[in-house]
Design a protein around this motif. Structure first.
Motif, short mmCIF file in Angstrom:
data_model
loop_
_atom_site.label_atom_id
_atom_site.label_comp_id
_atom_site.label_asym_id
_atom_site.label_seq_id
_atom_site.Cartn_x
_atom_site.Cartn_y
_atom_site.Cartn_z
N ALA A 462 7.56 11.95 -5.26
CA ALA A 462 7.91 10.66 -4.65
C ALA A 462 9.25 10.74 -3.94
O ALA A 462 9.44 10.18 -2.85
CB ALA A 462 7.93 9.57 -5.72
N MET A 463 10.19 11.46 -4.52
CA MET A 463 11.50 11.60 -3.91
C MET A 463 11.42 12.44 -2.63
O MET A 463 12.06 12.11 -1.61
CB MET A 463 12.46 12.25 -4.91
N LEU A 464 10.65 13.51 -2.67
CA LEU A 464 10.50 14.34 -1.47
C LEU A 464 9.76 13.58 -0.37
O LEU A 464 10.05 13.77 0.82
CB LEU A 464 9.75 15.62 -1.83
N ALA A 465 8.80 12.73 -0.75
CA ALA A 465 8.10 11.94 0.26
C ALA A 465 9.04 10.94 0.91
O ALA A 465 9.04 10.76 2.14
CB ALA A 465 6.91 11.23 -0.38
N LEU A 466 9.86 10.27 0.11
CA LEU A 466 10.79 9.30 0.68
C LEU A 466 11.84 9.96 1.56
O LEU A 466 12.37 9.33 2.48
CB LEU A 466 11.49 8.52 -0.44
N SER A 467 12.16 11.24 1.29
CA SER A 467 13.14 11.92 2.13
C SER A 467 12.65 12.10 3.55
O SER A 467 13.46 12.31 4.46
CB SER A 467 13.49 13.28 1.52
N CYS A 468 11.34 12.01 3.77
CA CYS A 468 10.81 12.09 5.12
C CYS A 468 10.99 10.77 5.87
O CYS A 468 10.94 10.75 7.11
CB CYS A 468 9.33 12.46 5.08
N ILE A 469 11.17 9.67 5.16
CA ILE A 469 11.37 8.36 5.78
C ILE A 469 12.82 7.93 5.68
O ILE A 469 13.42 7.48 6.65
CB ILE A 469 10.47 7.30 5.10
N CYS A 470 13.39 8.10 4.50
CA CYS A 470 14.80 7.79 4.26
C CYS A 470 15.53 9.12 4.03
O CYS A 470 15.40 9.70 2.95
CB CYS A 470 14.97 6.88 3.05
N PRO A 471 16.25 9.62 5.01
CA PRO A 471 16.86 10.95 4.86
C PRO A 471 17.77 11.02 3.64
O PRO A 471 18.43 10.06 3.26
CB PRO A 471 17.65 11.12 6.17
N ALA A 472 17.76 12.20 3.03
CA ALA A 472 18.65 12.50 1.89
C ALA A 472 18.40 11.59 0.70
O ALA A 472 19.32 11.29 -0.06
CB ALA A 472 20.11 12.43 2.32
#
Length: 1178
Positions: A462-472
């Motif tokens: 989930a964290m890696l997926a969000l990093s594609c939308i919300c950087p870092a």
């Protein structure tokens, strides 16, 4: 009736009226046999054996009585020695006494003083009585212990000593002259020692407690020394009756001096029997004592390995927690200790580590440091054994942390071990709170009973997926869940490091609203109003709350939510309110004077006046701009980039920021497009889309891959896609597409590389397909898998739009090109389980680091997020050899580690930019839950793992040049709260930076990645296709003939392709030589970027892929990015800043009638300004 009467059998004559009432017992029991069990124990011998031997309590009493008898005999012997005086005469009982004087010159020994002693009648009677009782007891125990070998019982040392010390006394009853015969009663001390050992064993058996082998061995050693000294003292004293006639005290002094190897020589034995006894005693001591010491040392070493026991007295008076792990590494231990003891109220807690393996050398070295040796106790044992749980005093523990071994190749087996440990602890200590770490999500429901559970793969994907939308996003979450005081980097000369380090100290805290100085004045007002004014006044960021009657935490419940005094508020700040001091300024005077005075922001930077009076409207904005804004050229179209957008087509008046209302007004709330079934772009499709638009529906995924996944409303396909259509690189009867370009995607790809399609990968897809993501922003997802996914996983993902998979590996350039890496914006590289168990622990990331470093050089503009096993290896990401700035960051990291920072690696550029992530960073999430039990629910809400009705979600928006008129973060906070009811929590900032190096750029680049252009043999193919390089594309999209390529060419590497391209018509003679020399000259003169571009294009041609999608990209290595959590309100906004937002739930206040909802939304969208209608723009 007569027939029936004739058939009845008459009653037997023994049935009388008494028999009818009581029954005929003899008749009923004619065929029964009563069986008695254990009749062998009914004999007299067995009953005696049960009382004297088998029963622990009665046996303990018997041994205690025997031990007392032996001590009594030794005491009576000392009394007899003190009362006996050889000078008064020596002889048998009733015989005339003879005086004896020792003559040193004579070699003859008078044995009379040795054979006869003076024994009073009362003393003799007492000794005879004790001897008779002891003899009877010994005889009885020998009889009860008899097992067929009588000689084995007779020739035991204990039996022989017993007979020597008891039979002579019994004989003196029948033969009075022998009453003064010397009997070596002092040897009973050895029998007392033997009885004491048996008594301790029976004692531990009786109270059902595990005996301490160390205590027993120390006791045995002490008793052995005491018996040696007592035997030597009494023996020498008695033998010297025929010599120097030493007293008992003098003999004791001689034995101590002799056994301690001092040997003063002032007291010496005079006759040879006593000298012989001394020699025998020394030999016995030299044999017995080393054996005892050896056993003691062995037990001490074993105790050091196993850790001994945790004191029950300490467990009842002090507080302790237990850490259960399969194997303890130094990194895991230090992360736990640093995070656990970072909280002030946990300083007096003890940490008991229960681990089945022997303590590691590094761990032993750390635990010997005084800081930890007094508070950390290591016990070697298993959580599945009640004895080990009892040693750790699990039932008295404040909490038990059960961590999984993530370095195991078989992560499912590691989870099974964790589950059994959790069950064992819950069974042994049901009241002990459990904090469990699970690796795979399908095993989570087995430990639902635990108070807090963190599933590693759920959070990771989930964290890696969000990093594609919300950087870092990984960096944002990691900084939030780590304990820090915000003092990191404050001595650095770099401004970004000081600001980044200061903001990293922000954490999530909670407080009851009625008890809070931050929020209690906003009781009865909207949540958005309280969030803005608390941030403006105190610099705290209110992100959520929890009702008193509800157990659910709501992030940004929206402006319709009215605060109550009983609400629990969750906010982000440097420290909690209880540790803050408040210095109130004269706010009214500042507003009247209208100058930029000091504000109320708490911290090193003060809040300027334009942030304080941001809500006063247009007049306030104009007054502030006359002071701070530089003069701009006439007209709003040209001039500075900070030119403010015009209002009503004229540049004379600047737009104002509407005040945040105390109570929400429904007419001012903008985000309503997500409430409808279709978003804006779905209602008005563009001409380019034509008739190929696939209608999506919003609903819950029909198939969850595991039990316990939280239901999330998502964008779904109306009909499930066939499994054959999920394969990206192979056509089927439904479509003929064989590469990413052929699909003609409108948005850039998101590629995730994983070893297997585990159930956790499902959590990578769900946040990217959640209902609150506009359809026009959905990115295609390509799963690059080493192994083919099973049908259960395909069944779970076939309902999601634009989700595909492909078999391949991240270290294979063919696979990367075929999955469309040149059309991707984000590449996520997940750590492979098969590489986690390297021989050298820190080498587990070697393959991943080298592969990502290669892609970093090939695709510099591609955002690559990498998961590593060990956080310390992140310094090798985007490695620059001999780079002075990297060396400075390395020195800064070492300095922060020496200062005791828990996040010494935070200044590494890959981590600050969110390009690298290690799941071990989230271990602190479980540790913090011991103090902050709300951290796991808040983190799951931020990551989209849980979707509580009414709770907001994490998203991001980009600040463009048109938005710079807002100027500061505090004004941006007001703008978002007043317009769209969004709560900003931080900024992702990217700055230009020049990385100086001591070597030329081309040499530095070549030191990072070696590109082979030489001719190799065809056997070089086994090394993989990384001899060829590629770049990422951002140019035009054309459909290529991917279906016409030859499979043979796909399998060949670039050197082979180059050699193949040169196998043509060769020019002969001088012309051919000149052409070859010119080609060589061009090869040497071209730059590395050109070389990489040519290699990639040649490779794509031979693979049959279109080269027009590949672009000559610029190397974006001269920028650095970092995360600012809850920055000060006066922080200036910069172009390309990305703001983290918590957006309210669009379904929280849906109208009952969908028709009225759609009409109101459409009217509102029609009346809205295009700048305010788009939620990601102003």
């Amino acid at each position: 009736m007569s027939d029936l009467d004739s058939e009845l059998v008459p009653l037997p004559p023994r049935y009388r009226f008494r028999d009818l009432l009581l029954g005929d017992q003899s008749f009923q029991n004619d065929d029964r046999v009563q069986v008695e069990f254990y009749v062998n124990e009914n004999t007299f011998k067995e009953r005696l054996k049960l009382f004297f031997i088998k029963n622990q309590r009665s046996s303990l009493r018997i041994r205690l009585f025997n031990f007392s008898l032996k001590l009594l005999t030794c005491l009576l012997y000392i009394v007899r020695v003190l009362l006996d005086d050889p000078a008064l005469g020596i002889g048998c009982w009733g015989c005339p006494k003879q005086n004896y004087t020792f003559n040193e010159s004579s070699s003859e020994i008078n044995w009379a003083p040795i054979l006869w002693v003076e024994r009073k009648t009362a003393l003799w009677a007492t000794q005879v009585t004790v001897a008779a009782v002891s003899f009877l007891e010994t005889t009885l125990l020998t009889y009860l212990s008899y097992k067929g070998n009588i000689w084995e019982q007779i020739f035991r040392v204990a039996f022989i000593l017993e007979m020597i010390n008891t039979l002579p006394f019994i004989i003196t009853i029948f033969w009075p002259p022998l009453r003064n015969l010397f009997i070596p009663v002092f040897l009973n001390c050895w029998l007392a020692k033997h009885a004491l050992e048996n008594m301790i064993n029976d004692f531990h058996r009786a109270i059902l407690r595990t005996q301490s082998a160390m205590f027993n061995q120390v006791l045995i050693l002490f008793c052995t020394l005491l018996c040696l000294v007592f035997t030597g003292t009494c023996g020498i004293q008695h033998l010297e009756r025929a010599g120097g006639n030493l007293s008992l005290l003098t003999s004791f002094y001689f034995c101590i001096v002799t056994f301690s190897t001092v040997g003063y020589g002032d007291v010496t034995p005079k006759i040879w029997p006593s000298q012989l006894l001394v020699a025998i005693m020394i030999c016995v001591a030299l044999v017995v004592l080393p054996l005892q010491f050896e056993e003691l040392v062995y037990l001490w070493m074993e105790r050091q390995k196993s850790g001994g026991n945790y004191s029950r007295h300490r467990a009842q008076t002090e507080k302790h927690v237990i850490l259960c792990v399969s194997s303890l590494k130094i990194d895991l231990l230090m992360d736990f200790l640093n995070e656990f003891y970072a909280h002030p109220r946990l300083q007096d807690y003890y940490v008991v580590i229960l681990c089945p393996t022997e303590m590691d050398i590094q761990v032993r070295r750390v635990l010997q440091i005084p800081l930890w040796s007094q508070r950390v106790i290591y016990l070697q044992g298993s959580a599945l054994k009640d004895q080990d749980l009892m040693r750790a005093k699990m039932d008295n523990g404040e909490a038990c942390f059960i961590l999984s071994s993530r370095n195991e190749v078989d992560r499912t087996a590691a989870d099974h071990q964790t589950i059994l440990r959790a069950w064992a602890v819950k069974d042994f200590a049901p009241n002990c709170p459990l904090y469990v770490q699970i690796l795979k999500p399908e095993n989570k429901f087995h430990v639902k009973f635990a108070e807090h559970v963190v599933c590693e793969e759920e959070c990771k994907y989930a964290m890696l997926a969000l990093s594609c939308i919300c950087p870092a996003t990984p960096t944002l979450i990691t900084l939030l869940v780590h304990t820090s005081r915000g003092q990191e980097g404050q001595d650095s000369p770099e401004q970004w490091q000081r600001m980044y380090g200061r903001c990293s100290g922000n954490e999530v805290y909670h407080i009851r609203m009625g008890d809070s100085k931050f929020f209690r004045e906003y009781e009865g007002k909207s949540f958005t109003y309280a969030a803005f004014h608390a941030h403006k006044k105190y610099g705290v960021c209110l992100i959520g709350l929890k009702r008193e009657e509800s157990k659910s935490i709501l992030l940004n419940p929206g402006p319709r939510h009215i605060l109550a005094a009983s609400d629990t508020c969750f906010y982000i700040n440097i420290t909690k309110e209880e540790n803050s001091a408040f210095i109130f300024k004269q706010e009214e005077k500042q507003k009247k004077k209208g100058f930029a005075g000091q504000g109320l922001y708490e911290g090193s930077s003060r809040l300027p006046v334009h942030s304080i009076i941001a809500s006063m409207g247009t007049v306030a904005m104009d007054l502030q701009n006359t002071e701070c804004q530089p003069a701009q050229s006439g007209g709003g179209s040209g001039g500075s980039k900070l030119a403010l957008p015009t209002e009503n087509g004229s540049g004379s008046r600047r737009p104002s920021i509407a005040p945040v209302l105390e109570v929400a007004d429904s007419s001012t709330l903008l985000p309503c497009d997500l409430l409808s079934d279709q978003s804006e772009d779905e209602m008005t499709p563009s001409d380019e889309e034509g008739l190929s638009v696939v209608e999506y529906v919003k609903g819950y995924p029909p198939n969850s891959p595991y039990i316990g996944s939280s239901p999330t409303l998502c964008h779904l396909l109306p009909v499930k896609a066939p499994f054959c259509c999920l394969r990206l690189d192979k056509g089927c009867k439904h479509n003929s597409y064989e590469d990413a370009k052929a699909y003609g995607f409108k948005n850039r790809l998101i590629i995730v590389s994983a070893e297997t399609a585990g159930n956790g990968l499902y959590n990578f897809i769900v946040p990217l397909r959640a209902y609150y993501r506009p359809r026009r922003e959905l990115n295609p997802i390509v799963l690059l898998l080493d192994n083919r996914p099973d049908h259960h996983f395909l069944e779970a993902i076939c309902c999601f739009p634009m989700v595909y998979y492909m078999e391949g590996s991240v270290d294979n350039l063919d696979s990367l090109l075929q999955c469309g890496i040149i059309y991707a914006d984000n590449l996520v590289v997940v750590d492979k389980e098969s590489t986690m168990s390297a021989k050298e622990d820190y080498m587990a990331d070697a393959k991943t680091i080298v592969n990502v470093q290669t892609m970093f050089r090939l695709f510099p503009s591609l955002s690559i997020t990498t998961e590593l096993t060990h956080p310390s290896n992140m310094r090798f990401m985007q490695f620059r050899a001999k780079d002075s700035y990297s060396l400075a960051l390395s020195r800064l990291e070492k300095r922060e580690r020496e200062n005791g920072s828990n996040l010494a690696f935070m200044f590494r550029l890959p981590f600050a930019a969110g390009r690298v992530f290690s799941i071990s960073m989230l271990d602190t999430l479980l540790y913090q839950s011991f103090v902050k039990d709300y951290m796991i629910p808040i983190t799951r809400l931020l990551l989209g793992l849980d979707t509580t009705p009414g709770s907001g979600y994490l998203c991001a928006m980009k600040v463009t040049e048109d938005d710079l008129w807002i100027r500061t973060y505090g004004r941006l906070f007001q703008k978002l709260c007043s317009s769209s009811a969004e709560i900003p929590i931080g900024i992702y900032r990217t700055e230009c930076h020049v990385f100086s190096s001591s070597e030329p750029h081309n040499l530095r680049a070549q030191s990072q990645v070696s590109v082979s252009v030489e001719h190799h043999e065809e056997t070089r193919e086994a090394q993989g296709p990384w001899g060829s390089r590629a770049g990422t594309g951002g140019g035009g999209h054309t459909v290529g003939g991917g279906s016409a390529e030859r499979p043979l060419l796909r399998r060949k590497s670039l050197p082979w392709a180059r050699r193949l391209s040169r196998k043509g018509a060769r020019h002969t003679g001088k012309a051919a030589a000149e052409e070859i020399s010119q080609q060589r000259l061009r090869l040497h003169q071209r730059s590395e970027r050109q070389e990489l571009s040519e290699l990639v294009k040649n490779r794509m041609k031979h693979l049959g892929l279109p080269t027009t999608g590949y672009d000559e990209m610029n190397d974006q290595q001269n920028t650095l990015s970092y995360v600012l959590i809850n920055p000060p309100p006066d922080t200036r906004l910069e172009p390309n800043d990305i703001v983290y937002l918590i957006r309210s739930d669009p379904l929280a206040h849906v109208a009952s009638s969908s028709r009225s909802r759609k009409s109101s939304c459409s009217n509102k969208l029609a009346s809205c300004n295009p700048e305010t209608r788009d939620e990601t723009q102003f």
